[in-house]
Enzyme design. Structure first.
Site, PDB file in Angstrom:
ATOM      1  N   ASP A  39     -34.714  -0.905 -60.994  1.00 24.97           N
ATOM      2  CA  ASP A  39     -34.097  -1.688 -59.929  1.00 24.97           C
ATOM      3  C   ASP A  39     -32.725  -1.059 -59.652  1.00 24.97           C
ATOM      4  O   ASP A  39     -32.600   0.169 -59.613  1.00 24.97           O
ATOM      5  CB  ASP A  39     -34.018  -3.159 -60.365  1.00 24.97           C
ATOM      6  CG  ASP A  39     -33.457  -4.096 -59.317  1.00 24.97           C
ATOM      7  OD1 ASP A  39     -34.055  -4.164 -58.221  1.00 24.97           O
ATOM      8  OD2 ASP A  39     -32.446  -4.763 -59.575  1.00 24.97           O
ATOM      9  N   TYR A  94     -25.214  -6.470 -55.215  1.00 23.68           N
ATOM     10  CA  TYR A  94     -25.478  -6.818 -53.817  1.00 23.68           C
ATOM     11  C   TYR A  94     -24.292  -6.614 -52.887  1.00 23.68           C
ATOM     12  O   TYR A  94     -24.449  -6.101 -51.774  1.00 23.68           O
ATOM     13  CB  TYR A  94     -26.013  -8.254 -53.751  1.00 23.68           C
ATOM     14  CG  TYR A  94     -27.293  -8.369 -54.532  1.00 23.68           C
ATOM     15  CD1 TYR A  94     -28.471  -7.812 -54.046  1.00 23.68           C
ATOM     16  CD2 TYR A  94     -27.312  -8.963 -55.796  1.00 23.68           C
ATOM     17  CE1 TYR A  94     -29.641  -7.866 -54.782  1.00 23.68           C
ATOM     18  CE2 TYR A  94     -28.486  -9.021 -56.533  1.00 23.68           C
ATOM     19  CZ  TYR A  94     -29.643  -8.465 -56.027  1.00 23.68           C
ATOM     20  OH  TYR A  94     -30.799  -8.501 -56.766  1.00 23.68           O
ATOM     21  N   HIS A 116     -42.579  -5.279 -59.322  1.00 21.66           N
ATOM     22  CA  HIS A 116     -41.190  -4.861 -59.482  1.00 21.66           C
ATOM     23  C   HIS A 116     -40.793  -4.742 -60.958  1.00 21.66           C
ATOM     24  O   HIS A 116     -39.813  -4.072 -61.279  1.00 21.66           O
ATOM     25  CB  HIS A 116     -40.288  -5.882 -58.784  1.00 21.66           C
ATOM     26  CG  HIS A 116     -38.875  -5.432 -58.613  1.00 21.66           C
ATOM     27  ND1 HIS A 116     -38.532  -4.273 -57.933  1.00 21.66           N
ATOM     28  CD2 HIS A 116     -37.686  -5.971 -59.029  1.00 21.66           C
ATOM     29  CE1 HIS A 116     -37.223  -4.123 -57.938  1.00 21.66           C
ATOM     30  NE2 HIS A 116     -36.685  -5.135 -58.601  1.00 21.66           N
TER      31      HIS A 116
END
Length: 313
Positions: free
Chosen positions: A102, A231, A291
Protein backbone atom coordinates in the site's frame (compact mmCIF):
# COMPACT_ATOMS: atom_id res chain seq x y z
CA UNK A 1 5.03 -14.61 17.38
CA UNK A 2 6.66 -15.03 20.80
CA UNK A 3 10.07 -15.00 19.11
CA UNK A 4 9.55 -11.50 17.72
CA UNK A 5 11.50 -9.00 19.82
CA UNK A 6 10.33 -5.44 20.38
CA UNK A 7 12.62 -2.49 20.87
CA UNK A 8 12.55 1.31 20.73
CA UNK A 9 14.98 3.49 18.81
CA UNK A 10 15.06 7.23 19.47
CA UNK A 11 15.07 9.27 16.27
CA UNK A 12 14.85 13.08 16.34
CA UNK A 13 13.49 12.89 19.88
CA UNK A 14 10.80 10.31 19.00
CA UNK A 15 10.78 6.76 20.35
CA UNK A 16 10.07 4.57 17.34
CA UNK A 17 8.92 1.00 17.86
CA UNK A 18 10.64 -1.76 15.88
CA UNK A 19 9.68 -5.45 15.72
CA UNK A 20 12.70 -7.68 15.03
CA UNK A 21 13.16 -11.42 14.44
CA UNK A 22 15.98 -13.53 13.03
CA UNK A 23 19.76 -13.27 13.14
CA UNK A 24 20.84 -13.80 9.55
CA UNK A 25 23.31 -11.43 7.85
CA UNK A 26 20.74 -10.53 5.20
CA UNK A 27 18.21 -8.03 6.50
CA UNK A 28 14.70 -7.29 5.25
CA UNK A 29 12.75 -4.22 6.39
CA UNK A 30 8.96 -4.27 6.11
CA UNK A 31 7.05 -1.02 5.61
CA UNK A 32 3.34 -1.09 6.37
CA UNK A 33 0.41 0.74 4.78
CA UNK A 34 -2.87 1.95 6.27
CA UNK A 35 -4.71 0.75 8.33
CA UNK A 36 -1.75 -1.33 9.35
CA UNK A 37 1.13 -1.43 11.80
CA UNK A 38 4.10 -3.80 12.21
CA UNK A 39 1.71 -6.67 13.00
CA UNK A 40 0.49 -6.82 9.40
CA UNK A 41 3.79 -8.53 8.48
CA UNK A 42 3.56 -11.29 11.11
CA UNK A 43 3.34 -14.12 8.53
CA UNK A 44 6.22 -12.79 6.41
CA UNK A 45 8.53 -12.01 9.33
CA UNK A 46 8.32 -15.51 10.78
CA UNK A 47 8.73 -17.19 7.37
CA UNK A 48 11.79 -15.10 6.51
CA UNK A 49 13.39 -15.66 9.92
CA UNK A 50 12.90 -19.40 9.46
CA UNK A 51 14.63 -19.10 6.07
CA UNK A 52 17.71 -17.46 7.60
CA UNK A 53 16.91 -13.77 7.19
CA UNK A 54 16.61 -11.04 9.78
CA UNK A 55 13.20 -9.36 9.50
CA UNK A 56 12.50 -5.89 10.88
CA UNK A 57 9.18 -4.03 10.87
CA UNK A 58 8.92 -0.52 12.33
CA UNK A 59 5.79 1.35 13.24
CA UNK A 60 5.97 4.71 11.48
CA UNK A 61 6.01 7.85 13.61
CA UNK A 62 2.47 8.37 14.87
CA UNK A 63 1.47 4.75 14.20
CA UNK A 64 1.14 1.84 16.61
CA UNK A 65 3.64 1.96 19.45
CA UNK A 66 5.79 4.74 17.97
CA UNK A 67 5.62 8.29 19.28
CA UNK A 68 3.64 10.82 17.25
CA UNK A 69 5.53 13.75 15.72
CA UNK A 70 5.04 17.06 17.55
CA UNK A 71 3.11 18.46 14.58
CA UNK A 72 1.39 15.51 12.86
CA UNK A 73 -0.19 17.81 10.29
CA UNK A 74 3.29 18.63 8.96
CA UNK A 75 4.62 15.06 8.67
CA UNK A 76 6.08 14.21 5.25
CA UNK A 77 7.28 11.14 3.36
CA UNK A 78 10.84 12.38 3.72
CA UNK A 79 10.38 12.11 7.49
CA UNK A 80 9.79 8.38 7.00
CA UNK A 81 12.94 8.13 4.90
CA UNK A 82 14.97 9.90 7.59
CA UNK A 83 13.47 7.66 10.28
CA UNK A 84 14.32 4.51 8.34
CA UNK A 85 17.89 5.66 7.73
CA UNK A 86 18.33 6.45 11.43
CA UNK A 87 16.92 3.05 12.47
CA UNK A 88 19.36 1.24 10.17
CA UNK A 89 22.28 3.31 11.46
CA UNK A 90 21.27 2.66 15.08
CA UNK A 91 21.16 -1.09 14.38
CA UNK A 92 24.45 -0.95 12.38
CA UNK A 93 22.80 -2.42 9.29
CA UNK A 94 24.61 -1.36 6.10
CA UNK A 95 22.27 -2.74 3.41
CA UNK A 96 18.70 -4.02 3.29
CA UNK A 97 15.94 -5.39 1.17
CA UNK A 98 12.78 -3.28 1.48
CA UNK A 99 9.25 -4.65 1.34
CA UNK A 100 6.39 -2.18 1.23
CA UNK A 101 2.65 -2.61 0.85
CA UNK A 102 0.00 0.00 0.00
CA UNK A 103 1.47 3.44 0.75
CA UNK A 104 4.41 1.63 2.39
CA UNK A 105 5.63 1.22 -1.18
CA UNK A 106 6.38 4.95 -1.29
CA UNK A 107 8.97 5.15 1.51
CA UNK A 108 10.53 2.02 0.00
CA UNK A 109 10.84 3.73 -3.40
CA UNK A 110 12.09 6.97 -1.82
CA UNK A 111 14.78 5.11 0.13
CA UNK A 112 15.86 3.20 -2.99
CA UNK A 113 16.11 6.49 -4.91
CA UNK A 114 18.01 8.42 -2.24
CA UNK A 115 20.14 5.56 -0.85
CA UNK A 116 20.72 3.03 -3.64
CA UNK A 117 24.05 2.05 -2.08
CA UNK A 118 22.15 0.75 0.96
CA UNK A 119 19.31 -0.94 -0.94
CA UNK A 120 19.66 -4.53 -2.16
CA UNK A 121 16.20 -4.72 -3.70
CA UNK A 122 12.59 -3.61 -3.34
CA UNK A 123 9.39 -5.65 -3.16
CA UNK A 124 6.10 -3.75 -3.27
CA UNK A 125 2.45 -4.78 -3.21
CA UNK A 126 -0.65 -3.01 -4.43
CA UNK A 127 0.90 0.36 -5.33
CA UNK A 128 3.37 0.69 -8.23
CA UNK A 129 6.12 3.26 -8.51
CA UNK A 130 4.44 6.38 -9.88
CA UNK A 131 6.65 9.41 -10.57
CA UNK A 132 4.54 12.53 -10.44
CA UNK A 133 5.07 13.31 -14.13
CA UNK A 134 3.61 10.00 -15.32
CA UNK A 135 1.28 8.76 -12.59
CA UNK A 136 -2.39 8.23 -13.46
CA UNK A 137 -4.41 11.19 -12.21
CA UNK A 138 -7.16 8.94 -10.89
CA UNK A 139 -8.48 11.39 -8.30
CA UNK A 140 -9.54 13.76 -11.09
CA UNK A 141 -11.70 11.01 -12.57
CA UNK A 142 -13.47 9.88 -9.39
CA UNK A 143 -16.40 11.55 -7.58
CA UNK A 144 -16.22 13.68 -4.44
CA UNK A 145 -17.10 10.68 -2.25
CA UNK A 146 -13.90 8.80 -3.17
CA UNK A 147 -12.34 7.82 0.15
CA UNK A 148 -8.93 9.43 -0.54
CA UNK A 149 -10.60 12.72 -1.48
CA UNK A 150 -12.62 12.62 1.73
CA UNK A 151 -9.63 11.78 3.91
CA UNK A 152 -7.57 14.52 2.30
CA UNK A 153 -10.05 17.20 3.39
CA UNK A 154 -8.37 19.28 6.12
CA UNK A 155 -11.65 20.46 7.66
CA UNK A 156 -12.11 17.52 9.99
CA UNK A 157 -14.73 15.48 8.15
CA UNK A 158 -12.60 12.32 8.31
CA UNK A 159 -11.75 12.97 11.96
CA UNK A 160 -15.46 13.30 12.75
CA UNK A 161 -16.29 10.18 10.76
CA UNK A 162 -13.66 8.11 12.59
CA UNK A 163 -14.27 9.83 15.93
CA UNK A 164 -17.82 8.57 16.39
CA UNK A 165 -16.52 4.99 16.45
CA UNK A 166 -13.95 3.20 18.58
CA UNK A 167 -10.59 2.45 16.97
CA UNK A 168 -11.33 -1.25 16.62
CA UNK A 169 -14.50 -0.55 14.63
CA UNK A 170 -12.68 1.88 12.34
CA UNK A 171 -10.03 -0.77 11.57
CA UNK A 172 -12.73 -3.39 11.07
CA UNK A 173 -14.60 -1.19 8.59
CA UNK A 174 -11.49 -0.24 6.63
CA UNK A 175 -10.32 -3.86 6.42
CA UNK A 176 -13.71 -4.89 5.05
CA UNK A 177 -13.84 -1.96 2.62
CA UNK A 178 -10.30 -2.44 1.34
CA UNK A 179 -10.79 -6.20 0.92
CA UNK A 180 -13.42 -5.63 -1.74
CA UNK A 181 -12.72 -5.21 -5.43
CA UNK A 182 -14.90 -2.09 -5.66
CA UNK A 183 -13.39 1.36 -5.07
CA UNK A 184 -14.69 2.80 -1.76
CA UNK A 185 -16.90 5.74 -2.77
CA UNK A 186 -19.56 7.33 -0.57
CA UNK A 187 -22.63 9.23 -1.68
CA UNK A 188 -22.62 13.00 -1.21
CA UNK A 189 -24.42 12.90 2.16
CA UNK A 190 -22.86 9.62 3.31
CA UNK A 191 -19.70 9.06 5.34
CA UNK A 192 -17.01 6.51 4.42
CA UNK A 193 -17.54 4.54 7.63
CA UNK A 194 -21.22 4.12 6.70
CA UNK A 195 -20.23 2.08 3.63
CA UNK A 196 -19.86 -0.95 5.93
CA UNK A 197 -22.82 -2.52 7.70
CA UNK A 198 -22.17 -3.63 11.27
CA UNK A 199 -23.34 -7.15 10.41
CA UNK A 200 -20.74 -7.60 7.64
CA UNK A 201 -18.25 -10.32 8.62
CA UNK A 202 -14.50 -9.85 8.60
CA UNK A 203 -12.56 -11.36 5.69
CA UNK A 204 -12.02 -15.08 6.44
CA UNK A 205 -8.24 -14.67 6.71
CA UNK A 206 -8.48 -11.86 9.31
CA UNK A 207 -9.44 -13.09 12.77
CA UNK A 208 -11.05 -11.37 15.72
CA UNK A 209 -7.69 -11.78 17.49
CA UNK A 210 -6.00 -9.91 14.62
CA UNK A 211 -8.58 -7.16 14.86
CA UNK A 212 -8.04 -6.93 18.61
CA UNK A 213 -4.28 -6.48 18.08
CA UNK A 214 -4.84 -3.68 15.57
CA UNK A 215 -7.52 -2.02 17.68
CA UNK A 216 -5.33 -1.81 20.78
CA UNK A 217 -2.50 -0.19 18.86
CA UNK A 218 -4.74 2.37 17.18
CA UNK A 219 -6.36 3.16 20.51
CA UNK A 220 -2.90 4.32 21.52
CA UNK A 221 -1.94 6.19 18.37
CA UNK A 222 -5.26 7.47 17.09
CA UNK A 223 -5.62 8.44 13.44
CA UNK A 224 -4.22 11.97 13.27
CA UNK A 225 -0.84 11.04 11.81
CA UNK A 226 -2.40 8.31 9.65
CA UNK A 227 -4.64 10.85 7.91
CA UNK A 228 -1.64 13.07 7.24
CA UNK A 229 0.62 10.21 6.13
CA UNK A 230 -0.31 9.16 3.52
CA UNK A 231 -3.49 10.94 2.49
CA UNK A 232 -2.76 14.62 3.02
CA UNK A 233 1.00 14.52 2.54
CA UNK A 234 0.72 12.87 -0.88
CA UNK A 235 -0.82 16.04 -2.33
CA UNK A 236 2.67 17.53 -2.09
CA UNK A 237 4.27 14.50 -3.73
CA UNK A 238 6.95 12.16 -2.42
CA UNK A 239 9.51 14.90 -1.91
CA UNK A 240 11.95 13.54 -4.48
CA UNK A 241 12.44 14.35 -8.17
CA UNK A 242 11.25 11.86 -10.77
CA UNK A 243 13.92 9.20 -10.54
CA UNK A 244 14.65 5.75 -11.87
CA UNK A 245 14.71 2.83 -9.43
CA UNK A 246 17.98 1.12 -10.31
CA UNK A 247 17.86 -1.75 -7.81
CA UNK A 248 16.12 -5.09 -8.53
CA UNK A 249 12.39 -4.86 -7.89
CA UNK A 250 9.36 -7.13 -7.60
CA UNK A 251 5.80 -5.80 -7.81
CA UNK A 252 2.93 -8.00 -6.62
CA UNK A 253 -0.60 -7.00 -7.63
CA UNK A 254 -3.83 -8.73 -6.69
CA UNK A 255 -6.24 -8.67 -9.61
CA UNK A 256 -9.12 -8.19 -7.16
CA UNK A 257 -7.38 -5.28 -5.44
CA UNK A 258 -9.63 -2.22 -5.65
CA UNK A 259 -6.54 -0.08 -6.41
CA UNK A 260 -6.23 -1.97 -9.70
CA UNK A 261 -9.60 -0.42 -10.62
CA UNK A 262 -8.43 3.19 -10.22
CA UNK A 263 -8.84 5.03 -13.55
CA UNK A 264 -5.68 4.53 -15.59
CA UNK A 265 -4.05 2.13 -13.13
CA UNK A 266 -4.40 -1.07 -15.19
CA UNK A 267 -3.03 0.63 -18.29
CA UNK A 268 -0.11 2.08 -16.36
CA UNK A 269 0.87 -1.20 -14.69
CA UNK A 270 0.53 -3.22 -17.89
CA UNK A 271 2.29 -0.69 -20.12
CA UNK A 272 6.02 -0.36 -20.67
CA UNK A 273 5.97 3.03 -18.92
CA UNK A 274 6.35 1.50 -15.47
CA UNK A 275 9.45 -0.41 -16.55
CA UNK A 276 10.97 2.79 -17.92
CA UNK A 277 11.19 3.98 -14.32
CA UNK A 278 11.98 0.56 -12.80
CA UNK A 279 14.10 -1.21 -15.43
CA UNK A 280 14.92 -4.32 -13.37
CA UNK A 281 11.28 -5.04 -12.53
CA UNK A 282 9.36 -8.29 -12.28
CA UNK A 283 5.54 -8.05 -12.05
CA UNK A 284 3.44 -10.88 -10.62
CA UNK A 285 -0.37 -10.84 -10.67
CA UNK A 286 -2.33 -12.93 -8.18
CA UNK A 287 -5.74 -13.69 -9.76
CA UNK A 288 -7.65 -13.89 -6.44
CA UNK A 289 -5.53 -11.32 -4.62
CA UNK A 290 -7.16 -8.39 -2.85
CA UNK A 291 -5.53 -5.31 -1.33
CA UNK A 292 -4.18 -7.44 1.56
CA UNK A 293 -2.51 -10.22 -0.45
CA UNK A 294 0.21 -10.72 2.18
CA UNK A 295 -2.39 -11.53 4.86
CA UNK A 296 -4.88 -13.20 2.53
CA UNK A 297 -2.39 -15.57 0.86
CA UNK A 298 0.72 -15.56 3.07
CA UNK A 299 2.24 -18.80 1.81
CA UNK A 300 2.03 -17.70 -1.81
CA UNK A 301 3.40 -14.23 -1.07
CA UNK A 302 6.15 -15.61 1.17
CA UNK A 303 7.29 -17.91 -1.64
CA UNK A 304 7.43 -15.00 -4.09
CA UNK A 305 9.40 -12.88 -1.62
CA UNK A 306 11.88 -15.63 -0.75
CA UNK A 307 12.48 -16.47 -4.40
CA UNK A 308 13.23 -12.80 -5.09
CA UNK A 309 15.49 -12.39 -2.07
CA UNK A 310 17.50 -15.53 -2.77
CA UNK A 311 17.99 -14.40 -6.37
CA UNK A 312 19.50 -11.09 -5.32
CA UNK A 313 21.50 -11.86 -2.17
Amino acid sequence: MDQIQHKYITVQGLKLHVADIGTGPNVVVFLHGFPEIWYTWRHQMIALANAGFRAIAPDYRGYGLSDPPPQPEKATFLDLDNDLLAILDALAIPKVFLIGKDFGAWPAYIFACLHPERTLGVVTMGVPYMPKSSSPQFIKHLPEGFYISRWQEPGGRAEADFGRLDAKTVIRNVYILFSRSEIPIAAENQEIMDLVDSSTPLPPWFTEEDLEAYGKLYEKSGFQTALQLPYRAIKDGLGIPDSTIEVPALFIMGKKDYVYEFPGMKDYINSEKLKEFVPDLEIVFLPEGTHFVHEQSPEQVNELILTFLQKHI
